[in-house]
Scaffold this motif. Structure first.
Motif, mmCIF file in Angstrom:
data_model
loop_
_atom_site.group_PDB
_atom_site.id
_atom_site.type_symbol
_atom_site.label_atom_id
_atom_site.label_comp_id
_atom_site.label_asym_id
_atom_site.label_seq_id
_atom_site.Cartn_x
_atom_site.Cartn_y
_atom_site.Cartn_z
ATOM 1 N N ALA A 172 0.826 -1.207 0.000
ATOM 2 C CA ALA A 172 0.000 0.000 0.000
ATOM 3 C C ALA A 172 0.859 1.255 0.000
ATOM 4 O O ALA A 172 1.932 1.302 0.612
ATOM 5 C CB ALA A 172 -0.918 0.004 1.216
ATOM 6 N N GLN A 202 -3.847 3.737 -1.389
ATOM 7 C CA GLN A 202 -4.192 2.800 -2.461
ATOM 8 C C GLN A 202 -3.252 1.605 -2.391
ATOM 9 O O GLN A 202 -2.185 1.664 -1.783
ATOM 10 C CB GLN A 202 -4.084 3.470 -3.828
ATOM 11 N N TYR A 203 -3.690 0.524 -3.010
ATOM 12 C CA TYR A 203 -2.881 -0.691 -3.113
ATOM 13 C C TYR A 203 -2.479 -0.902 -4.577
ATOM 14 O O TYR A 203 -1.337 -0.713 -4.949
ATOM 15 C CB TYR A 203 -3.653 -1.900 -2.594
ATOM 16 N N THR A 204 -3.421 -1.292 -5.418
ATOM 17 C CA THR A 204 -3.140 -1.504 -6.839
ATOM 18 C C THR A 204 -3.414 -0.258 -7.660
ATOM 19 O O THR A 204 -2.922 -0.126 -8.774
ATOM 20 C CB THR A 204 -3.989 -2.665 -7.381
ATOM 21 N N GLY A 205 -4.232 0.646 -7.140
ATOM 22 C CA GLY A 205 -4.592 1.867 -7.866
ATOM 23 C C GLY A 205 -6.015 2.272 -7.541
ATOM 24 O O GLY A 205 -6.886 1.416 -7.323
ATOM 25 N N ILE A 206 -6.272 3.564 -7.496
ATOM 26 C CA ILE A 206 -7.581 4.064 -7.075
ATOM 27 C C ILE A 206 -8.691 3.597 -8.009
ATOM 28 O O ILE A 206 -9.751 3.148 -7.565
ATOM 29 C CB ILE A 206 -7.558 5.600 -6.968
ATOM 30 N N GLU A 223 -9.377 -0.171 -7.624
ATOM 31 C CA GLU A 223 -10.042 -0.469 -6.352
ATOM 32 C C GLU A 223 -11.485 0.033 -6.355
ATOM 33 O O GLU A 223 -12.384 -0.630 -5.825
ATOM 34 C CB GLU A 223 -9.240 0.152 -5.205
ATOM 35 N N HIS A 224 -11.711 1.183 -6.967
ATOM 36 C CA HIS A 224 -13.068 1.699 -7.124
ATOM 37 C C HIS A 224 -13.937 0.710 -7.907
ATOM 38 O O HIS A 224 -15.056 0.379 -7.480
ATOM 39 C CB HIS A 224 -13.010 3.045 -7.858
ATOM 40 N N VAL A 237 -9.029 -2.085 -0.316
ATOM 41 C CA VAL A 237 -9.296 -0.771 -0.913
ATOM 42 C C VAL A 237 -8.833 0.324 0.047
ATOM 43 O O VAL A 237 -9.073 0.243 1.254
ATOM 44 C CB VAL A 237 -10.799 -0.602 -1.231
ATOM 45 N N GLY A 238 -8.191 1.341 -0.510
ATOM 46 C CA GLY A 238 -7.662 2.427 0.299
ATOM 47 C C GLY A 238 -8.557 3.648 0.341
ATOM 48 O O GLY A 238 -9.662 3.677 -0.217
ATOM 49 N N GLY A 268 -8.211 6.466 -1.126
ATOM 50 C CA GLY A 268 -8.418 7.144 -2.400
ATOM 51 C C GLY A 268 -9.726 6.735 -3.055
ATOM 52 O O GLY A 268 -10.537 7.582 -3.441
ATOM 53 N N ALA A 269 -9.938 5.433 -3.177
ATOM 54 C CA ALA A 269 -11.185 4.949 -3.772
ATOM 55 C C ALA A 269 -12.373 5.184 -2.841
ATOM 56 O O ALA A 269 -13.495 5.374 -3.315
ATOM 57 C CB ALA A 269 -11.065 3.468 -4.112
#
Length: 369
Positions: free
Chosen positions: A15, A28-32, A35-36, A225-226, A228-229
């Protein structure tokens, strides 16, 4: 900075960590966007253990909470939750929060992470009933499971009863019903606009719960999910964020939250001011905007009338992953030409002034709802 019980897990998952409300939190982990979309199409798991939990207890607990908040606590049954505001004497919003009625003499107030110390001090200073107040934020881990497959995942842990859980209701499973844990609350409120659950557990059980949910979700493509999403999801849903759409300089009627402001319930802090504010009418109004041209509206960007004069500012904005164009929440002058859905206004994005249309949130309504 502070850390949640899952700090090492977030690092192990790669992350990107940021400072949020004094906590190391995963942005974020893989990308906002990825994850959204995971939340909208399958399910996502959020660590929101930085949130604040404050208990009001004792024979006077209900009277205390009732005079503290704008919504009407008297309509709540045991096992129900309530979205509400806490205002100051002038009607400004100190915080937005959830109230859970655990039993007749115990209420859990879930407050924003950035406000929990301020909120607790406010509660202590406005407690003429001498209700017992206890800040247990550091003792509770909180995970949010959101998305159309969230109920299927949760059912593997708590059984078919999860499908009976309605919006703004919660369960208190016994240790024998849920992983041997004590003091568990499983609720259905959500901050993404999608179907989902929140799990409140003792801090020392947070890691085991995270692992169990992630394992149960493998076949359903569950993703971590972080924040950002979490933000892009709540903007699509049209939900307010404290510090953006809400503050002590904003009142509920400006924020379109008159529906959680019950002036006829009896006395509460800010009631007289709010009655006057309602009678006078809001001078500004929170609206939704949808971009008609290519551009991403950001917080602080000016909203411009068709005639060219500034009429307000964007409070939250994003390129909607689900809709494929820019959306925003903004405060503008409360005039029909600037607040009526379908009318056009402009947003100044750097050196350009781009067209947008007024839209009543939510911007996106998930099919799973």
């Amino acid at each position: 900075m502070l850390s949640t019980p899952l700090y090492k897990t977030h690092l192990a998952l790669g992350a990107r960590m940021v400072d949020f409300a004094g906590y190391h939190m995963p942005l974020q982990y893989t990308g906002i966007i990825q994850e959204h979309m995971a939340v909208r199409n399958s399910a996502g798991l959020f660590d929101v253990s930085h949130m604040g939990e404050i208990f009001a207890m004792g024979p006077e607990a209900e009277a205390f909470v009732q005079q503290l908040i704008t919504n009407d606590l008297s309509r709540l049954d045991i096992g129900q939750a309530l979205y509400t505001l806490m205002c100051n004497e002038a009607g400004g919003v100190i915080d937005d929060l959830l109230v859970y009625k655990v039993n007749a003499e115990a209420f859990m107030l879930v407050v924003n992470a950035s406000n929990k110390e301020k909120d607790f001090e406010w509660m202590q200073a406005n407690n003429p009933m001498n209700a017992d107040l206890l800040d247990v934020s550091d003792q509770i881990g909180l995970l949010a499971l959101q998305g159309p497959r969230s109920m299927k995942i949760a059912s593997k842990l708590i059984g078919e009863q999860v499908y009976q859980l309605q919006n703004y209701r919660f369960l208190k499973p016994s240790p024998s019903d849920f992983m041997g844990f004590n003091k568990v609350i499983i609720s259905r409120t959500g901050y993404t606009g999608d179907i989902g659950l929140e799990f409140y557990v003792e801090s020392e059980n947070t890691q085991a719960l995270w692992d169990a949910i992630m394992e149960a979700g493998i076949e359903y493509d569950l993703q971590p999910v972080g924040l950002g999403a979490r933000d892009t999801l709540r903007i699509e849903a049209g939900f307010c964020l404290y510090g953006n759409e809400l503050s002590e300089s904003i009142n509920p009627y400006e924020a379109r939250l008159g529906w959680v402001t019950k002036l006829d319930k009896g006395e509460f802090i800010g009631r007289n001011a709010l009655r006057d504010l309602k009678a006078a009418g809001a001078k500004r109004q929170l609206i939704g905007l949808v971009m008609n041209e290519r551009g991403i509206p950001r917080s602080g960007y000016e909203v411009i009338a068709p005639s060219g004069e500034p009429i307000g500012k964007v409070t939250s904005g994003v390129q909607s992953p689900m809709l494929g164009h820019g959306i925003a929440l903004a405060y503008v002058e409360n005039k029909p030409a600037f607040t009526t859905p379908g009318h056009d206004v402009k947003i100044r994005i750097r050196s350009r002034t781009l067209s947008s249309s007024i839209h009543r949130p939510p911007f996106y309504r998930p099919k799973s709802k």
